[in-house]
Design an enzyme around this catalytic site. Structure first.
Site, PDB file in Angstrom:
ATOM      1  N   CYS A  60      42.142  43.956  34.187  1.00  0.00           N
ATOM      2  CA  CYS A  60      40.802  43.374  34.105  1.00  0.00           C
ATOM      3  C   CYS A  60      40.121  43.598  35.453  1.00  0.00           C
ATOM      4  CB  CYS A  60      40.836  41.905  33.696  1.00  0.00           C
ATOM      5  SG  CYS A  60      41.548  40.763  34.905  1.00  0.00           S
ATOM      6  N   ASN A 106      41.999  40.468  38.213  1.00  0.00           N
ATOM      7  CA  ASN A 106      43.401  40.136  37.966  1.00  0.00           C
ATOM      8  C   ASN A 106      43.702  38.660  38.228  1.00  0.00           C
ATOM      9  OD1 ASN A 106      46.655  41.103  39.235  1.00  0.00           O
ATOM     10  ND2 ASN A 106      46.090  40.799  37.125  1.00  0.00           N
ATOM     11  N   CYS A 157      42.178  36.237  35.677  1.00  0.00           N
ATOM     12  CA  CYS A 157      41.891  35.528  34.417  1.00  0.00           C
ATOM     13  C   CYS A 157      42.519  36.239  33.216  1.00  0.00           C
ATOM     14  CB  CYS A 157      40.379  35.384  34.200  1.00  0.00           C
ATOM     15  SG  CYS A 157      39.523  34.372  35.421  1.00  0.00           S
ATOM     16  N   ARG A 158      41.845  37.265  32.718  1.00  0.00           N
ATOM     17  CA  ARG A 158      42.265  37.895  31.470  1.00  0.00           C
ATOM     18  C   ARG A 158      43.588  38.625  31.552  1.00  0.00           C
ATOM     19  NH1 ARG A 158      37.020  41.341  30.563  1.00  0.00           N
ATOM     20  NH2 ARG A 158      37.231  41.402  32.828  1.00  0.00           N
ATOM     21  N   SER A 159      43.759  39.475  32.553  1.00  0.00           N
ATOM     22  CA  SER A 159      45.003  40.257  32.587  1.00  0.00           C
ATOM     23  C   SER A 159      46.238  39.409  32.878  1.00  0.00           C
ATOM     24  CB  SER A 159      44.884  41.461  33.534  1.00  0.00           C
ATOM     25  OG  SER A 159      44.543  41.087  34.834  1.00  0.00           O
ATOM     26  N   ASP A 163      35.238  37.943  29.543  1.00  0.00           N
ATOM     27  CA  ASP A 163      35.651  37.404  30.835  1.00  0.00           C
ATOM     28  C   ASP A 163      35.277  35.923  30.892  1.00  0.00           C
ATOM     29  OD1 ASP A 163      36.233  36.828  33.473  1.00  0.00           O
ATOM     30  OD2 ASP A 163      35.176  38.577  34.277  1.00  0.00           O
TER      31      ASP A 163
END
Length: 160
Positions: free
Chosen positions: A14, A17, A19-21, A129
């Site tokens: 993402c 690095n 939140c999402r990943s 995001d």
């Protein structure tokens, strides 16, 4: 769906690095452990703003709410060497995918695509995001991370 007969390593990418990943990394690590599979799982960001930082506190909380501890993860920036270390590199959105395209060589080992391309009916979609959002946005990101993780684990189990 991938060009490899088996998937042995996955990298989620993402922007920062945090939140999402890391949510996707945590979700996949949990499912892999639950099913007794052997898989290298990591995450990285295209940007360098958060290198060495833990995931966002809201990401840590939503993962913990679902029995997954991501508090020990630390942000890192994706590197050209990742293109040869991983079988599958999954971008969380099209902007991340474009950024990854600048790093990939024609002879790179990794197959690179959007993470949701692995989920039936969600190809071409982005994991939103949640950084500027609230707990609901993090819950949605966790849900997307889980469906992506399940799709990967189902693929791996089908390969076995």
């Amino acid at each position: 769906m991938t060009r490899y007969l088996t998937i042995q390593s996955v990298l989620f990418v993402c922007l920062g690095n945090i939140c999402r990943s890391p949510l996707a990394e945590g979700a996949l690590r949990t499912l892999v452990a639950d099913r007794g599979l052997d898989l290298l799982v990591d995450s990285a960001g295209t940007g360098d703003w958060h290198i060495g930082s833990p995931p966002d506190a809201r990401a840590i909380q939503i993962a913990a709410d679902h029995g997954t501890d991501i508090s020990g993860l630390r942000a890192r920036q994706v590197a050209p060497a990742d293109m040869d270390q991983f079988d599958l590199i999954l971008a969380m959105d099209s902007s991340n995918l474009d950024d990854l395209g600048a790093l990939v060589r024609e002879d790179a080992r990794a197959e690179i695509c959007l993470a949701l391309d692995l989920v039936p009916g969600r190809a071409g979609g982005s994991v939103a995001d949640p950084y500027y959002g609230d707990a609901v946005d993090f819950a949605i990101a966790w849900s997307d991370a889980m469906v992506i993780a399940e799709a990967i684990v189902d693929r791996i189990a089908g390969d076995s």
